[in-house]
Design a protein around this motif. Structure first.
Motif, PDB file in Angstrom:
ATOM      1  N   PRO A  61       0.824  -1.200   0.000  1.00 56.66           N
ATOM      2  CA  PRO A  61       0.000   0.000   0.000  1.00 56.66           C
ATOM      3  C   PRO A  61       0.866   1.261   0.000  1.00 56.66           C
ATOM      4  O   PRO A  61       1.935   1.305   0.612  1.00 56.66           O
ATOM      5  N   HIS A  62       0.395   2.292  -0.697  1.00 53.17           N
ATOM      6  CA  HIS A  62       1.003   3.608  -0.597  1.00 53.17           C
ATOM      7  C   HIS A  62       0.448   4.278   0.665  1.00 53.17           C
ATOM      8  O   HIS A  62      -0.777   4.339   0.853  1.00 53.17           O
ATOM      9  N   VAL A  63       1.343   4.779   1.503  1.00 53.42           N
ATOM     10  CA  VAL A  63       0.934   5.474   2.727  1.00 53.42           C
ATOM     11  C   VAL A  63       1.549   6.876   2.686  1.00 53.42           C
ATOM     12  O   VAL A  63       2.598   7.130   3.290  1.00 53.42           O
ATOM     13  N   PRO A  64       0.933   7.802   1.958  1.00 52.61           N
ATOM     14  CA  PRO A  64       1.496   9.147   1.845  1.00 52.61           C
ATOM     15  C   PRO A  64       1.512   9.870   3.190  1.00 52.61           C
ATOM     16  O   PRO A  64       0.526   9.857   3.932  1.00 52.61           O
ATOM     17  N   ALA A  65       2.627  10.503   3.476  1.00 50.64           N
ATOM     18  CA  ALA A  65       2.774  11.185   4.758  1.00 50.64           C
ATOM     19  C   ALA A  65       1.701  12.246   4.967  1.00 50.64           C
ATOM     20  O   ALA A  65       1.172  12.408   6.079  1.00 50.64           O
ATOM     21  N   ARG A  66       1.356  12.951   3.916  1.00 50.19           N
ATOM     22  CA  ARG A  66       0.446  14.086   4.050  1.00 50.19           C
ATOM     23  C   ARG A  66      -1.010  13.658   4.191  1.00 50.19           C
ATOM     24  O   ARG A  66      -1.887  14.512   4.354  1.00 50.19           O
ATOM     25  N   LEU A  67      -1.278  12.353   4.166  1.00 47.68           N
ATOM     26  CA  LEU A  67      -2.619  11.845   4.440  1.00 47.68           C
ATOM     27  C   LEU A  67      -2.770  11.351   5.877  1.00 47.68           C
ATOM     28  O   LEU A  67      -3.873  10.975   6.286  1.00 47.68           O
ATOM     29  N   LEU A  68      -1.681  11.356   6.629  1.00 49.68           N
ATOM     30  CA  LEU A  68      -1.734  10.877   8.012  1.00 49.68           C
ATOM     31  C   LEU A  68      -2.003  12.045   8.953  1.00 49.68           C
ATOM     32  O   LEU A  68      -1.368  13.093   8.862  1.00 49.68           O
ATOM     33  N   ARG A  69      -2.928  11.840   9.862  1.00 52.28           N
ATOM     34  CA  ARG A  69      -3.324  12.935  10.757  1.00 52.28           C
ATOM     35  C   ARG A  69      -2.289  13.191  11.850  1.00 52.28           C
ATOM     36  O   ARG A  69      -1.993  14.328  12.179  1.00 52.28           O
ATOM     37  N   ASP A  70      -1.760  12.098  12.432  1.00 51.48           N
ATOM     38  CA  ASP A  70      -0.830  12.243  13.553  1.00 51.48           C
ATOM     39  C   ASP A  70      -0.211  10.885  13.851  1.00 51.48           C
ATOM     40  O   ASP A  70      -0.433   9.906  13.121  1.00 51.48           O
ATOM     41  N   ASP A  71       0.575  10.812  14.930  1.00 50.33           N
ATOM     42  CA  ASP A  71       1.230   9.557  15.293  1.00 50.33           C
ATOM     43  C   ASP A  71       0.226   8.448  15.581  1.00 50.33           C
ATOM     44  O   ASP A  71       0.458   7.279  15.247  1.00 50.33           O
ATOM     45  N   ALA A  72      -0.887   8.809  16.214  1.00 52.09           N
ATOM     46  CA  ALA A  72      -1.894   7.795  16.540  1.00 52.09           C
ATOM     47  C   ALA A  72      -2.502   7.208  15.269  1.00 52.09           C
ATOM     48  O   ALA A  72      -2.737   5.994  15.181  1.00 52.09           O
ATOM     49  N   HIS A  73      -2.758   8.057  14.275  1.00 49.06           N
ATOM     50  CA  HIS A  73      -3.296   7.574  13.004  1.00 49.06           C
ATOM     51  C   HIS A  73      -2.299   6.642  12.328  1.00 49.06           C
ATOM     52  O   HIS A  73      -2.666   5.566  11.815  1.00 49.06           O
ATOM     53  N   LEU A  74      -1.021   7.022  12.325  1.00 48.00           N
ATOM     54  CA  LEU A  74       0.000   6.153  11.743  1.00 48.00           C
ATOM     55  C   LEU A  74       0.036   4.812  12.454  1.00 48.00           C
ATOM     56  O   LEU A  74       0.108   3.758  11.802  1.00 48.00           O
ATOM     57  N   LYS A  75      -0.036   4.841  13.782  1.00 41.26           N
ATOM     58  CA  LYS A  75      -0.017   3.573  14.533  1.00 41.26           C
ATOM     59  C   LYS A  75      -1.218   2.716  14.177  1.00 41.26           C
ATOM     60  O   LYS A  75      -1.098   1.480  14.034  1.00 41.26           O
ATOM     61  N   ASP A  76      -2.394   3.312  13.999  1.00 37.48           N
ATOM     62  CA  ASP A  76      -3.578   2.553  13.602  1.00 37.48           C
ATOM     63  C   ASP A  76      -3.385   1.921  12.233  1.00 37.48           C
ATOM     64  O   ASP A  76      -3.765   0.755  12.006  1.00 37.48           O
ATOM     65  N   VAL A  77      -2.804   2.682  11.300  1.00 33.80           N
ATOM     66  CA  VAL A  77      -2.554   2.151   9.958  1.00 33.80           C
ATOM     67  C   VAL A  77      -1.566   0.984  10.025  1.00 33.80           C
ATOM     68  O   VAL A  77      -1.771  -0.060   9.394  1.00 33.80           O
ATOM     69  N   VAL A  78      -0.520   1.147  10.807  1.00 29.72           N
ATOM     70  CA  VAL A  78       0.471   0.077  10.958  1.00 29.72           C
ATOM     71  C   VAL A  78      -0.181  -1.180  11.525  1.00 29.72           C
ATOM     72  O   VAL A  78       0.006  -2.294  10.998  1.00 29.72           O
ATOM     73  N   ASP A  79      -0.968  -1.036  12.570  1.00 27.76           N
ATOM     74  CA  ASP A  79      -1.608  -2.197  13.188  1.00 27.76           C
ATOM     75  C   ASP A  79      -2.545  -2.891  12.207  1.00 27.76           C
ATOM     76  O   ASP A  79      -2.587  -4.135  12.143  1.00 27.76           O
ATOM     77  N   ARG A  80      -3.274  -2.098  11.451  1.00 26.27           N
ATOM     78  CA  ARG A  80      -4.221  -2.680  10.491  1.00 26.27           C
ATOM     79  C   ARG A  80      -3.493  -3.454   9.392  1.00 26.27           C
ATOM     80  O   ARG A  80      -3.909  -4.556   9.010  1.00 26.27           O
ATOM     81  N   LEU A  81      -2.398  -2.896   8.894  1.00 22.72           N
ATOM     82  CA  LEU A  81      -1.652  -3.563   7.833  1.00 22.72           C
ATOM     83  C   LEU A  81      -0.943  -4.812   8.355  1.00 22.72           C
ATOM     84  O   LEU A  81      -0.895  -5.845   7.674  1.00 22.72           O
ATOM     85  N   ARG A  82      -0.399  -4.733   9.548  1.00 23.95           N
ATOM     86  CA  ARG A  82       0.263  -5.911  10.104  1.00 23.95           C
ATOM     87  C   ARG A  82      -0.743  -7.035  10.347  1.00 23.95           C
ATOM     88  O   ARG A  82      -0.421  -8.207  10.167  1.00 23.95           O
ATOM     89  N   GLU A  83      -1.944  -6.669  10.763  1.00 23.41           N
ATOM     90  CA  GLU A  83      -2.987  -7.690  10.947  1.00 23.41           C
ATOM     91  C   GLU A  83      -3.316  -8.377   9.633  1.00 23.41           C
ATOM     92  O   GLU A  83      -3.686  -9.558   9.616  1.00 23.41           O
ATOM     93  N   ALA A  84      -3.170  -7.663   8.527  1.00 26.86           N
ATOM     94  CA  ALA A  84      -3.409  -8.238   7.202  1.00 26.86           C
ATOM     95  C   ALA A  84      -2.169  -8.929   6.644  1.00 26.86           C
ATOM     96  O   ALA A  84      -2.163  -9.341   5.483  1.00 26.86           O
TER      97      ALA A  84
END
Length: 269
Positions: A61-84
């Motif tokens: 997946p492309h995870v553009p920096a400017r689409l991330l709200r904050d550190d918590a959002h990044l952590k949520d994205v990481v957790d979701r991708l790792r679960e997949a």
């Protein structure tokens, strides 16, 4: 030419029919990368990534920096991708203007991923063979140097000029940027299809990049103006320096795979 055609990545846009097209035409040993849109946000990218990964594809997946709200959002994205079971992400700066949150470039996101324990085995960053609209060439190469501690490979942005690509590869190697490079190349895209998609704002980074380089349309609009096979033939002396091809499909997935298979068959024959 066979090696980069075998180590290929297909960039697709997270549209309604993309999943069915990938399932119908893309072998499981081909890496599929999924773009992200500043208009639609990350959700379509994450959703398609999860579904393709469940089908057994290696998905990036492309995870553009400017689409991330904050550190918590990044952590949520990481957790979701790792679960997949996703182990590879591509982190560009992105085009969202203004940014969705605190990140305005890729490097802070890459540093944060390192602080999170490097949750992904592979992390890709962008390279710019041709001049960036807003950033000097030397700065883009310096940026790759700065990112080298956090990234594992580079994907070059779309380029149609084999001379420019070859010179860029030489320049980054002279600057001791040793990360593996995937060459960003347009597949056998129908001209009318490409032009139509490029007018649809927000469908993906690749089409938005084309809209910033209107002269490139001439390469497609002119009969014989662009041939991926001709470009690759002229790039062949530089293939020892690249890890593979990153093919921009513009969602012409069946046509891209048919072209690749036909070319591989001719090389084998």
């Amino acid at each position: 030419m066979r090696a980069p055609l075998t180590g290929v990545r297909y960039e697709v846009l997270p549209a309604k029919a993309t999943e069915d097209k990938v399932l119908a035409h893309v072998p499981r040993d081909v890496v599929v990368t999924v773009t992200a849109s500043p208009v639609k946000g990350l959700e379509p990218t994450l959703d398609l990534t999860e579904r393709l990964a469940a089908h057994g594809y290696r998905v990036v997946p492309h995870v553009p920096a400017r689409l991330l709200r904050d550190d918590a959002h990044l952590k949520d994205v990481v957790d979701r991708l790792r679960e997949a079971a996703v182990d590879d992400v591509f982190v560009p700066a992105g085009d969202a203007d203004p940014p969705a949150g605190t990140y305005d470039g890729a490097l802070p996101v890459l540093r944060r991923l390192t602080e999170l324990g490097r949750p992904f085995t592979h992390v890709g960053v962008t390279g710019y063979p041709e001049s960036h609209p807003l950033i000097h060439d030397d700065l883009t190469i310096q940026a790759m140097w700065d990112k080298r501690e956090h990234a594992t490979y580079i994907v070059s942005n779309l380029c149609f000029d084999p001379r420019v690509l070859t010179e860029w590869l030489a320049r980054i190697r002279r600057r001791n940027v040793t990360l593996p490079v995937y060459l960003g190349v347009a597949g056998p895209v129908q001209r009318a299809r490409l032009l139509a998609m490029a007018t649809r704002i927000g469908v993906g980074e690749s089409t938005r990049f084309l809209t910033k380089h209107p002269s490139w349309f001439l390469r497609f609009a002119t009969p014989g103006g662009y041939s991926p096979e001709r470009l690759l033939t002229r790039m062949e002396p530089a293939f020892s320096q690249v890890a593979g091809l990153h093919l921009f499909t513009f969602n012409q997935i069946a046509e891209t795979e048919a072209w690749r298979r036909a070319l591989l068959d001719r090389l084998d024959g």
